[in-house]
Design a protein around this motif. Structure first.
Motif, short mmCIF file in Angstrom:
data_model
loop_
_atom_site.label_atom_id
_atom_site.label_comp_id
_atom_site.label_asym_id
_atom_site.label_seq_id
_atom_site.Cartn_x
_atom_site.Cartn_y
_atom_site.Cartn_z
N GLY A 233 -45.54 12.06 -31.08
CA GLY A 233 -44.55 12.82 -30.32
C GLY A 233 -43.50 11.99 -29.63
O GLY A 233 -42.41 12.44 -29.38
N ASP B 33 -33.27 8.76 -34.95
CA ASP B 33 -33.99 7.82 -34.08
C ASP B 33 -33.49 6.40 -34.32
O ASP B 33 -33.13 6.04 -35.45
CB ASP B 33 -35.49 7.84 -34.38
CG ASP B 33 -36.17 9.04 -33.76
OD1 ASP B 33 -36.25 9.10 -32.52
OD2 ASP B 33 -36.58 9.93 -34.51
N GLN C 225 -41.44 13.82 -37.65
CA GLN C 225 -40.60 14.87 -37.05
C GLN C 225 -40.93 16.23 -37.67
O GLN C 225 -41.45 16.29 -38.79
CB GLN C 225 -39.13 14.59 -37.36
CG GLN C 225 -38.70 13.18 -37.04
CD GLN C 225 -37.28 12.92 -37.50
OE1 GLN C 225 -37.00 12.88 -38.69
NE2 GLN C 225 -36.38 12.73 -36.55
N THR C 226 -40.55 17.29 -36.96
CA THR C 226 -40.71 18.64 -37.49
C THR C 226 -40.16 18.70 -38.93
O THR C 226 -40.77 19.31 -39.82
CB THR C 226 -39.92 19.64 -36.61
OG1 THR C 226 -40.38 19.50 -35.26
CG2 THR C 226 -40.10 21.07 -37.07
N ARG D 299 -34.35 8.32 -29.39
CA ARG D 299 -33.29 9.09 -30.04
C ARG D 299 -31.93 8.42 -29.83
O ARG D 299 -31.66 7.85 -28.78
CB ARG D 299 -33.22 10.50 -29.42
CG ARG D 299 -34.48 11.31 -29.54
CD ARG D 299 -34.81 11.73 -30.93
NE ARG D 299 -33.71 12.40 -31.59
CZ ARG D 299 -33.78 12.83 -32.86
NH1 ARG D 299 -34.89 12.65 -33.57
NH2 ARG D 299 -32.76 13.42 -33.40
N PRO E 245 -42.61 7.50 -28.33
CA PRO E 245 -43.14 6.14 -28.34
C PRO E 245 -44.24 6.01 -27.29
O PRO E 245 -44.16 6.61 -26.23
CB PRO E 245 -41.92 5.29 -27.93
CG PRO E 245 -40.73 6.16 -28.16
CD PRO E 245 -41.18 7.57 -27.98
N ASP F 204 -50.71 5.33 -34.34
CA ASP F 204 -49.48 5.78 -33.65
C ASP F 204 -48.58 6.34 -34.75
O ASP F 204 -47.96 5.60 -35.50
CB ASP F 204 -48.86 4.56 -32.95
CG ASP F 204 -47.50 4.86 -32.34
OD1 ASP F 204 -46.98 5.98 -32.50
OD2 ASP F 204 -46.94 3.94 -31.68
N THR F 205 -48.54 7.66 -34.83
CA THR F 205 -47.88 8.31 -35.97
C THR F 205 -46.47 8.75 -35.60
O THR F 205 -46.28 9.61 -34.76
CB THR F 205 -48.69 9.55 -36.40
OG1 THR F 205 -48.75 10.47 -35.30
CG2 THR F 205 -50.11 9.18 -36.81
C1 WTA Z 1 -40.23 11.31 -31.53
C2 WTA Z 1 -43.09 15.65 -33.51
C3 WTA Z 1 -41.99 7.27 -31.32
C4 WTA Z 1 -39.01 10.86 -32.33
C5 WTA Z 1 -44.11 15.28 -34.57
C6 WTA Z 1 -38.84 11.97 -33.34
C7 WTA Z 1 -41.92 9.49 -31.88
C8 WTA Z 1 -39.20 13.18 -32.52
C9 WTA Z 1 -43.22 9.41 -32.44
C10 WTA Z 1 -39.67 14.33 -33.37
C11 WTA Z 1 -43.89 8.15 -32.38
C12 WTA Z 1 -42.46 11.43 -32.69
N1 WTA Z 1 -43.24 7.11 -31.82
N2 WTA Z 1 -41.32 8.43 -31.33
N3 WTA Z 1 -45.13 7.99 -32.83
N4 WTA Z 1 -43.51 10.63 -32.93
N5 WTA Z 1 -41.50 10.76 -32.04
O1 WTA Z 1 -39.76 17.22 -34.24
O2 WTA Z 1 -37.91 10.76 -31.47
O3 WTA Z 1 -41.18 17.56 -32.16
O4 WTA Z 1 -37.53 12.08 -33.86
O5 WTA Z 1 -41.97 16.20 -34.10
O6 WTA Z 1 -40.25 12.73 -31.65
O7 WTA Z 1 -40.16 15.38 -32.59
P1 WTA Z 1 -40.74 16.68 -33.25
#
Ligand code: WTA
Length: 699
Positions: free
Chosen positions: A437, A550, A465-466, A565, A439, A461-462
């Motif tokens: 979600g 990102d 994005q949606t 972002r 960093p 640490d995954t």
């Molecule tokens: C951020 C969530 C760093 C990133 C699954 C991305 C992360 C946005 C990470 C998507 C991570 C998600 N490390 N940043 N492990 N995981 N992000 O669409 O900015 O709700 O573009 O999906 O969350 O958010 P979304």
């Protein structure tokens, strides 16, 4: 692109025990399979597809796409010509072909300790079939959109899979969103039916969901989009309690034994008051009453690979949320494969993802990925801090959770209470930990690793994005040496690159825009009803690449580090918010002429919302106005978007062409005087004024 050598020092490894059973047991194996997956994606994904049932086979190339706007329309197709049903693959196949009927699909753990339910694969299949029949009886057909606004209950999974079974498209709206947001999403996706619940508790707080749903439907009506039907689950009130049922369904024998049992016991302890549920017999239908007449036999509707599966809204930089559309086959393969490899899924796992199903993480890693391989999951309705800050670890011990997936914001929140609440519980079942979600800062990583996992469990640490459907950059737990704070390397089939402002690919250690060069099966196919927005948002800036939005750094060892972002988006507690959306909610207030919102680092939430507002002539800034503005944003968007700071800003720093310089506002919010180049600023006196009147306390 994947380095030959990974560093031996300052990295963390999965245990030898883990390596013994792992699907991918070494970095060499990862590299080998990775190379196959990008050089020959058809073979790689073809192998994954063998795990699933296809009514008809695909023709031609497995994955076809165009990412280059200069060469024509952007498209992604996976397994064209094949037909299948994702619900059949998740349930019927596991029950009938893999003999997993008696295996638990979900342990539901309610908000209140002691509220619990167990649902096996067979029971889930029955419930889904029954509810699919209910949907059919209400006129829902293949391709119709159904809006779902529900708490974290098993029926939410039932509702989404019932849609999938009959080829309807679910559009789930997170139950923390406001009535206004729900209305906007219902109208954008033109949903013909809404499914909701009476209400639920988040900790001690009652959320009267039905009232919000009613308000949303009223707004839809006023805007000329009446939704004829609303199915209401009585979650807090017992189903045996009298409900004005609207059009009555015949009382029939209930065929699902689990539901019978549930009916007798009632699943919610009556320690809290139950909400009053207003009932409109013209529109409202009672979930349980409808089920009474429904058979638990329902043939799946065979769908084309590229038929839509669901729409899920995500924030967009223009302020209007984007309806991200995912299609059936590619999404199924991608969530299944990432679930299997990233959590190193084993049949005896008890897996727990703490996300809400209203977000993509819940879609992919509570419902679709785990069920695809017949996993047993915990489905948790409550909060990490209720009734106390040990709740997560109590649940881990109760169900012997082996794989645990949560958000950095939850880790930072729990970290504040120290290790004692964690150590009250054994947690010796845990094998793999995950985050998603946003960093994760190294401090939180180390706490998670040492205190929660007792240095035994690797952390995946995954990053994703949606829009991506599933994990994109991530360690594999037994194979990838981990660096705290880095999402490490790409998943199979994923080809990342880092570009500079002119769109040139950077090699070696570098920092810039994170993009993906090749399509992967789980990628979104369009923005629902707005293809040109899809193209513009993700493909116009750098033709030939999918642009994530990102920033990213690659270090000397080839590890990827997400830097956050680079568009006007904020990440608050792991939830993306668009500054434009919050700004437009603020300027709708009659006292506000202009608003600019920026992120300010926050120790728990990651980022907090710092809002600058310029008043209209004659308006006065005071606490009442502040309270009204907060309320306004909550009502327009939802509690997650509530401003943390509001500053009265008689002027905003703008360029000569009138563009607000957010970069300068971010510095002001953080009280950082080093502003960099301000030569384009039209009136620099504004900046000093804003520094002097900074907000120090939250509103
Ligand atoms: C951020 C969530 C760093 C990133 C699954 C991305 C992360 C946005 C990470 C998507 C991570 C998600 N490390 N940043 N492990 N995981 N992000 O669409 O900015 O709700 O573009 O999906 O969350 O958010 P979304």
């Amino acid at each position: 692109m994947i380095p030959d050598q990974v560093p031996k020092e300052d990295v963390f490894h999965g245990s030898d025990d883990l390596k013994k059973e792992a699907h991918i047991s070494s970095f060499e194996k990862y590299k080998e399979l990775y190379t196959k997956s990008v050089v020959n994606p058809d073979d790689f994904w073809g192998d994954i597809a063998k795990d699933f049932f296809w009514k008809t086979k695909h023709k031609g190339q497995f994955l076809q796409y165009n990412f280059d706007v200069t060469r024509g329309k952007i498209f992604i197709k996976c397994m064209e010509g094949a037909s299948t049903n994702i619900c059949y693959n998740l349930l019927d196949r596991n029950v009938h072909e893999r003999n997993l009927g008696d295996k638990v699909a979900f342990y539901w753990e309610g908000n209140e300790p002691g509220d619990e339910l167990k649902v096996t694969y067979r029971e889930l299949l029955h419930r889904v079939c029954q509810f699919a029949n209910v949907l059919k009886s209400q006129g829902v057909k293949k391709g119709d959109r159904v809006s779902i606004y529900m708490p974290m209950v098993v029926e939410l999974v039932v509702a989404m899979l019932a849609c999938a079974r009959i080829g309807a498209v679910h559009s789930i709206v997170f139950a923390g969103f406001s009535a206004e947001s729900l209305c906007e999403r219902i109208m954008d996706s033109q949903c013909s039916l809404l499914i909701t619940a009476d209400g639920f508790y988040r900790g001690d707080k009652l959320i009267s969901l039905k009232l919000l749903a009613d308000e949303a439907l009223q707004k839809c009506r006023e805007k000329g989009f009446p939704v004829e039907k609303c199915i209401v689950l009585k979650h807090l009130s017992k189903e045996t309690e009298d409900t004005p049922l609207g059009s009555q369904s015949p009382p029939a024998k209930r065929s699902c034994p689990d539901l019978q049992q549930e009916k007798q016991t009632g699943r919610i302890k009556k320690t809290h008051p139950v909400p009053q549920v207003p009932w409109n017999p013209e529109v409202d239908l009672c979930w349980h009453a409808l089920l009474r007449g429904a058979s638990n036999d329902c043939d799946p509707v065979w769908c084309e690979s590229e038929d839509p599966l669901f729409i899920l809204y995500t924030s967009g930089s223009t302020g209007k949320p984007k309806g991200v559309l995912h299609t059936i086959s590619g999404y199924m393969l991608y969530t299944a494969a990432t679930f299997k490899f990233v959590f190193d899924y084993q049949p005896d796992d008890i897996y727990w993802c703490t996300a809400d199903i209203g977000w993509i993480t819940g879609h992919s890693y509570i419902t679709y990925g785990p069920l695809a391989y017949g996993a047993t999951s915990v489905l948790f309705e409550g909060l990490p801090t209720y009734p106390d800050v040990s709740r997560m670890w109590e649940i881990v011990d109760k169900y012997h959770v082996t794989k645990f997936y949560t958000a950095p914001t939850a880790i930072r929140l729990l970290m504040k209470y120290g290790s004692e609440p964690v150590q009250k519980y054994k947690r010796d079942s845990l094998k793999i930990l995950g985050t998603v979600g946003e960093p994760i800062n190294p401090e939180a990583w180390h706490w998670y690793y040492s205190v929660v996992g007792e240095k035994r469990c690797p952390i995946v640490d995954t990053f994703w994005q949606t829009e991506n459907g599933g994990h994109m950059l991530t360690p594999l737990p037994a194979a990838t040496p981990m660096k705290p704070g880095s999402a490490t390397f790409p998943f199979f089939g994923v080809v990342p690159a880092i570009l500079n402002e002119s769109g040139e690919e950077l090699e070696g250690p570098s920092e810039g825009y994170l993009v993906f060069k090749q399509a992967w099966p789980g990628m979104m196919r369009t923005v629902y009803g707005n293809y040109s927005r899809f193209e513009t948002t993700y493909f116009k800036k750098f033709p030939g690449y999918y642009v994530t939005g990102d920033g990213c750094r690659r270090d000397k060892d080839g590890y990827y580090w997400i830097t956050g972002r680079i568009d006007d988006m904020l990440n608050v507690s792991g939830h993306l918010l668009s500054t434009a959306e919050v700004e437009s909610a603020l300027v709708e207030h009659e006292a506000i002429a202009e608003a600019a919102v920026v992120g300010r680092p926050h120790p728990v939430k990651g980022e907090s919302l710092y809002c600058f507002v310029t008043l209209r002539d004659g308006a006065t800034y005071n606490q009442t106005l502040e309270a009204e503005l907060k309320k306004q944003v909550r009502e327009k968007i939802g509690a997650i978007a509530t401003p943390d700071y509001i500053q009265n800003a008689p002027g905003l720093p703008k360029t000569r062409s009138g563009k607000i310089m957010r970069r300068v506002l971010r510095k002001i919010a953080c009280n950082e005087r080093d502003l960099g180049d301000t030569s384009t600023l039209a009136d620099s006196s504004v900046v000093e004024q804003l520094f002097q009147n900074r907000c120090f306390t939250t509103v």
